[in-house]
Write an enzyme that holds these catalytic residues in place. Structure first.
Site, PDB file in Angstrom:
ATOM      1  CB  ALA A  93      -0.951  -0.016   1.198  1.00  0.00           C
ATOM      2  CB  CYS A 146      -8.093  -5.187   1.869  1.00  0.00           C
ATOM      3  SG  CYS A 146      -7.271  -3.989   2.937  1.00  0.00           S
TER       4      CYS A 146
END
Length: 550
Positions: A13, A45
Site C-alpha cells: 500500500a 485486503c
C-alpha cells in the site's frame, strides 16, 4: 550529472503508492523499491475473499507485478530483497538477498515496512504451524493446505477485522469454524450494541463464537490442532488461524536512530518526514494524528497507508504535500451484514475531553414502501458544547458504509448535528428516503440538544426499569406487541393514545417506546403537551434489546 536517488523500503500500500507518486512528481529521479517478499503490489485486503472463493482468480489480487509496475513508472524493483540496516550518516543501506548482502546508497529514503503480526504468549505456539492472512504467500499456503488436507474444522484465535473475514472465508469453503475472542464481544473496536448484528449473523451461519476466553496452550499432533482455553475447555481443529492484531514494524528504524512516537510507531511530521529530513516514512509503521481527538494513535488501515505513501513519495521527489491526519473510517462485514464507523466512539470522545453525548436511530436504507429495504442502526456521537459531530458507528446492509462515508465527510468539514438536519441527499424510492438516515440522526440529536426530544438512553432506562415509581407504555401495534415485548410495558397504540389517557397516571413519569424511536417520540411530545412527565426511549425496543444482550 548524477540523478538524485530515492530508495523505498517496502511495497504494497504505502511503498508502491510512494513510488508511483514520486515518479509522477519527478521524471528524472532514480527510484528503487526493495521488497522482502516476492510481490510488490497486491490487494492484501482482498486475501480472505480469495480463500473464500468470492475472488476466484489469484492474479486479480496482484495489482502489479514487479515487471509491470517497473515498466509503467520506470522503477528499479527488487523483490525478495530485505533491507537489514540503514546508515543515515552515510546515507547507505545494507540489503540481504538470499545468502548475500550488499550496500546501496540513497539521497532520499522512504520507510514503508508496514506492521508485524502480534504473536500472543501461548504455550506451544512457537512449535505449532498456524496460519495467518497477511501476504500472498500466506494465502498460497492456506490454499495449498486446504486442497491437500481437506480440513473439516477450523479455529480462529482473534475476533477482530481479520478474524471475522477469515470466518467468512471458512463459511464459503464449508469448514466448520470456531472464533475465540479474549474480549467480551467480537470486533472489540466497535461498541457492543453495534457489533451485535455481525455476531448474530455469524452464529446464525453455524460458526461458534467463544468470548471472554484466552487460549493458554496449543498443540499440533498427527495433523490435528489441540487448543486449550483458560477455563480448561479443549477444542480440536484441522486448521488453525492466528488473527490477534498487528504492531508497527519499526526495528529497522529504531536501529537507525529514527524517533518513535508515543504509540511506538515512527514519528513523522505533516510532510511524512522523520527526525532526518531526508528520510520519510508512511503506512502501518507510522503513527497517525487523529483530526478529531488531536491525539496520536496506531491505525493500521489501507486507506491512510495509501494516502501517506502518496504524500511521502511526492515530497521525497521535490513536492510539498501535507497530511492533515486521519478520522479512522473503517468497515467490515459478514455475508450481508455490515458494520462501519468513523471518528471517535463515545468512550474515546470522553477520554479526549469532549462533553460528548450520543443518540441511536434505526431507519430503512431506502423508502419503506419500495421492496427490499433493510434497517440501518446508527449511534451518532457529538459534542454538546460545539454541537460538532465527533463520530458514528452503524450496522446494517451494504448501504451502511455509504452512510458512514457521508458522516466522515461531515466530520472532516467540521459540521454540526444541525447541519445533518439539512443536508440534501439523493432520494428516489429504490435508493434512499426523503428524510435520509443521516438527516434523521441529525433530527434526533438536534432535538435532544434543543430540549425538544425528551429522550432517555436505553442504558439509563434499564437502570430504573424495575422501579415501581415509573410506568412504561409500548406504542406499537397489537401485533408487534404480541410478537415480543417488555413485560412491564402496557400496550397503547400511538394512534389511540388520546383515547386512553385515563390509563396513564399523570403523577408518575411515563417512559414510552416503539420499535425504533419515532412513534415513541410522537407519543412523548403529545403527552408532554398535556403536562405529563413523558420520556421517549431513544432507539426504541430494538436499542433496548441490543443493550440487554450485552
Amino acid at each position: 550529472m548524477n540523478k538524485e536517488k530515492l530508495i523505498i523500503i517496502g511495497g504494497v500500500a504505502a511503498g508502491a503508492s510512494a513510488a508511483a507518486k514520486a515518479r509522477r512528481t519527478n521524471e528524472f529521479m532514480d527510484i528503487t523499491i526493495y521488497e522482502k517478499t516476492s510481490n510488490v503490489s497486491y490487494a492484501n485486503c482482498g486475501l480472505p475473499f480469495y480463500i473464500g472463493g468470492l475472488i476466484n482468480n489469484r492474479n486479480r489480487l496482484l495489482l502489479h507485478t514487479p515487471k509491470s509496475l517497473g515498466k509503467r513508472f520506470n522503477l528499479n524493483i527488487f523483490t525478495n530483497h530485505e533491507v537489514i540496516e540503514i546508515n543515515p550518516k552515510n546515507k547507505t543501506l545494507l540489503v540481504k538477498h538470499g545468502d548475500k548482502t550488499f550496500e546501496d546508497n540513497f539521497d532520499k529514503l522512504i520507510i514503508a515496512t508496514g506492521a508485524n503480526a502480534i504473536i500472543p504468549k501461548i504455550k506451544g505456539i512457537e512449535r505449532t504451524p498456524f496460519f495467518q492472512m497477511r501476504t500472498v504467500e500466506d494465502v498460497d499456503n492456506i490454499k495449498n493446505y486446504i486442497e491437500r488436507n481437506n480440513p473439516k474444522t477450523a479455529i480462529i484465535i482473534g475476533g477482530g477485522y481479520i478474524g471475522v473475514e477469515i470466518a467468512e472465508a471458512m463459511y464459503h469453503t464449508g469448514i466448520k469454524t470456531t472464533i475465540i475472542e479474549a474480549k467480551n464481544h467480537i470486533l472489540p473496536n466497535y461498541s457492543p450494541e453495534i457489533a451485535l448484528s455481525i455476531e448474530d449473523k455469524i452464529k446464525a451461519s453455524g460458526i461458534d463464537i467463544l468470548t471472554n476466553r484466552l487460549v493458554t496452550e496449543v498443540k499440533f499432533d498427527n495433523g490435528k490442532y489441540i487448543v486449550i482455553l483458560n477455563d480448561n475447555t479443549v477444542l480440536y481443529a484441522d486448521i488453525l488461524f492466528l488473527a490477534t492484531g498487528v504492531k508497527p514494524n519499526v526495528e529497522l528504524a529504531v536501529k537507525a536512530g529514527i524517533t518513535l512516537g508515543e504509540t511506538g510507531a515512527i514519528k513523522v511530521n505533516e510532510y511524512m518526514q522523520t527526525n532526518y529530513d531526508f528520510i520519510y516514512a508512511a503506512g502501518d509503521a507510522v503513527e497517525k494524528f487523529h483530526i478529531v481527538s488531536k491525539k496520536h494513535l496506531f491505525l493500521p488501515l489501507a486507506g491512510p497507508a495509501n494516502r501517506e505513501g502518496r504524500i511521502a513519495g511526492c515530497n521525497a521527489a521535490g513536492g510539498m504535500l501535507q497530511n492533515p491526519g486521519v478520522i479512522g473510517t473503517s468497515v467490515v462485514g459478514f455475508l450481508d451484514k455490515v458494520v462501519a464507523k468513523t471518528g471517535l466512539s463515545y468512550e474515546d470522545a470522553l477520554a479526549a475531553g469532549f462533553d460528548a453525548d450520543f443518540v441511536y436511530t434505526e431507519d430503512p436504507d431506502h423508502a419503506e414502501y419500495y421492496p427490499g429495504y433493510e434497517q440501518i442502526f446508527m449511534k451518532l456521537i457529538y459534542d454538546k458544547k460545539s454541537k460538532k459531530i465527533l463520530g458514528v458507528e452503524a450496522s446494517g446492509n451494504y448501504n451502511t458504509a455509504r452512510k458512514v462515508d457521508a458522516i466522515a465527510s461531515a466530520i472532516y468539514g467540521d459540521l454540526t448535528i444541525y447541519d445533518l438536519e439539512n443536508i440534501d441527499y439523493c432520494y428516489a424510492p429504490p435508493y434512499g428516503s426523503a428524510k435520509d438516515n443521516i438527516n434523521k440522526a441529525g433530527f434526533v440529536a438536534a432535538n435532544q440538544d434543543r430540549g425538544e426530544g425528551f429522550g432517555i438512553k436505553p442504558q439509563d432506562f434499564l437502570k430504573i426499569y424495575n422501579e415501581n415509581s415509573i410506568q412504561v407504555i409500548d406504542v406499537r401495534t397489537k401485533l408487534e406487541y404480541k410478537a415480543y415485548k417488555l413485560e412491564k410495558a402496557k400496550n397503547i397504540y400511538v394512534n389511540d393514545i388520546r383515547d386512553h389517557l385515563d390509563e396513564i397516571d399523570k403523577n408518575k413519569p411515563v417512559y414510552i417506546h416503539c420499535a425504533v424511536g419515532f412513534r415513541g417520540y410522537l407519543a412523548t411530545r403529545f403527552l408532554r403537551n398535556l403536562g405529563y412527565e413523558a420520556y421517549n426511549i431513544i432507539g426504541g425496543l430494538e436499542a433496548i434489546n441490543r443493550i440487554k444482550c450485552i
